[in-house]
Scaffold this motif. Structure first.
Motif, PDB file in Angstrom:
ATOM      1  N   ALA A 249     -19.606 -94.882  31.100  1.00  0.00           N
ATOM      2  CA  ALA A 249     -19.889 -95.148  32.514  1.00  0.00           C
ATOM      3  C   ALA A 249     -19.482 -93.950  33.372  1.00  0.00           C
ATOM      4  O   ALA A 249     -20.214 -93.550  34.283  1.00  0.00           O
ATOM      5  N   VAL A 250     -18.335 -93.353  33.058  1.00  0.00           N
ATOM      6  CA  VAL A 250     -17.872 -92.176  33.802  1.00  0.00           C
ATOM      7  C   VAL A 250     -18.828 -91.005  33.569  1.00  0.00           C
ATOM      8  O   VAL A 250     -19.173 -90.274  34.501  1.00  0.00           O
ATOM      9  N   ALA A 251     -19.289 -90.833  32.341  1.00  0.00           N
ATOM     10  CA  ALA A 251     -20.254 -89.757  32.045  1.00  0.00           C
ATOM     11  C   ALA A 251     -21.566 -89.990  32.787  1.00  0.00           C
ATOM     12  O   ALA A 251     -22.164 -89.048  33.310  1.00  0.00           O
ATOM     13  N   SER A 252     -22.013 -91.233  32.847  1.00  0.00           N
ATOM     14  CA  SER A 252     -23.243 -91.564  33.569  1.00  0.00           C
ATOM     15  C   SER A 252     -23.073 -91.287  35.064  1.00  0.00           C
ATOM     16  O   SER A 252     -23.977 -90.762  35.718  1.00  0.00           O
ATOM     17  N   LEU A 253     -21.908 -91.633  35.597  1.00  0.00           N
ATOM     18  CA  LEU A 253     -21.603 -91.348  36.999  1.00  0.00           C
ATOM     19  C   LEU A 253     -21.612 -89.844  37.250  1.00  0.00           C
ATOM     20  O   LEU A 253     -22.186 -89.377  38.240  1.00  0.00           O
ATOM     21  N   ALA A 254     -21.019 -89.088  36.342  1.00  0.00           N
ATOM     22  CA  ALA A 254     -20.995 -87.625  36.499  1.00  0.00           C
ATOM     23  C   ALA A 254     -22.411 -87.066  36.482  1.00  0.00           C
ATOM     24  O   ALA A 254     -22.764 -86.215  37.309  1.00  0.00           O
TER      25      ALA A 254
ATOM     26  N   CYS B  25     -20.104 -96.187  40.272  1.00  0.00           N
ATOM     27  CA  CYS B  25     -21.313 -96.023  39.466  1.00  0.00           C
ATOM     28  C   CYS B  25     -22.515 -96.640  40.185  1.00  0.00           C
ATOM     29  O   CYS B  25     -23.579 -96.013  40.276  1.00  0.00           O
ATOM     30  N   ALA B  26     -22.350 -97.846  40.686  1.00  0.00           N
ATOM     31  CA  ALA B  26     -23.445 -98.530  41.374  1.00  0.00           C
ATOM     32  C   ALA B  26     -23.875 -97.757  42.615  1.00  0.00           C
ATOM     33  O   ALA B  26     -25.079 -97.594  42.870  1.00  0.00           O
ATOM     34  N   ALA B  27     -22.912 -97.241  43.354  1.00  0.00           N
ATOM     35  CA  ALA B  27     -23.223 -96.487  44.570  1.00  0.00           C
ATOM     36  C   ALA B  27     -24.001 -95.199  44.251  1.00  0.00           C
ATOM     37  O   ALA B  27     -24.820 -94.758  45.049  1.00  0.00           O
ATOM     38  N   ALA B  28     -23.751 -94.644  43.070  1.00  0.00           N
ATOM     39  CA  ALA B  28     -24.433 -93.403  42.670  1.00  0.00           C
ATOM     40  C   ALA B  28     -25.756 -93.679  41.970  1.00  0.00           C
ATOM     41  O   ALA B  28     -26.446 -92.748  41.566  1.00  0.00           O
ATOM     42  N   GLY B  29     -26.090 -94.962  41.813  1.00  0.00           N
ATOM     43  CA  GLY B  29     -27.340 -95.302  41.130  1.00  0.00           C
ATOM     44  C   GLY B  29     -27.239 -95.217  39.623  1.00  0.00           C
ATOM     45  O   GLY B  29     -28.239 -95.039  38.934  1.00  0.00           O
ATOM     46  N   ALA B  30     -26.026 -95.318  39.113  1.00  0.00           N
ATOM     47  CA  ALA B  30     -25.782 -95.259  37.667  1.00  0.00           C
ATOM     48  C   ALA B  30     -24.930 -96.454  37.269  1.00  0.00           C
ATOM     49  O   ALA B  30     -23.769 -96.312  36.910  1.00  0.00           O
TER      50      ALA B  30
END
Length: 117
Positions: A79-84, A63-68
């Motif tokens: 968190a998974v939805a935010s990452l997606a 998540c952090a690596a994706a900016g989420a």
């Protein structure tokens, strides 16, 4: 016409660059919106499967690596939805949809009816 959401969105954005007819832009935007929804759903399914075997710490790193970042109080599923969403939003297809929507907006076209606005 393409059925893969990514290819379809790229094709629609390219076609819209030469359009100025509001009705044609509305049709393309509507088709693009359906493809955008299909694309985010595909990404969310894939990210969900990839995240299943991961620890919370590993998901938080992704998540952090994706900016989420996984914010305090968030459920793992959030968190998974935010990452997606962050993953999809950075994809060329999502960028193409944004370009398409901006082109349509320049001609007063959106998917919400005036009665909603």
């Amino acid at each position: 016409m393409e059925t893969n959401p990514t290819a379809l969105l790229l094709e629609l954005a390219a076609r819209a660059r030469d359009m100025s007819d509001p009705d044609a832009l509305r049709d393309v935007l509507s088709t693009g919106h359906r493809a955008w929804c299909e694309g985010i759903a595909d990404i969310q399914d894939g990210i969900g499967r990839e995240a299943e075997p991961l620890s919370d710490a590993e998901v938080a790193q992704r998540c952090a690596a994706a900016g989420a970042p996984w914010e305090e109080g968030m459920l793992r599923s959030e968190a998974v939805a935010s990452l997606a969403f962050a993953t999809w939003d950075a994809a060329p297809a999502a960028m193409a949809y944004t370009e398409l929507a901006e082109r349509a907006a320049r001609f007063g076209v959106c998917l919400m009816g005036e009665e909603v606005l």
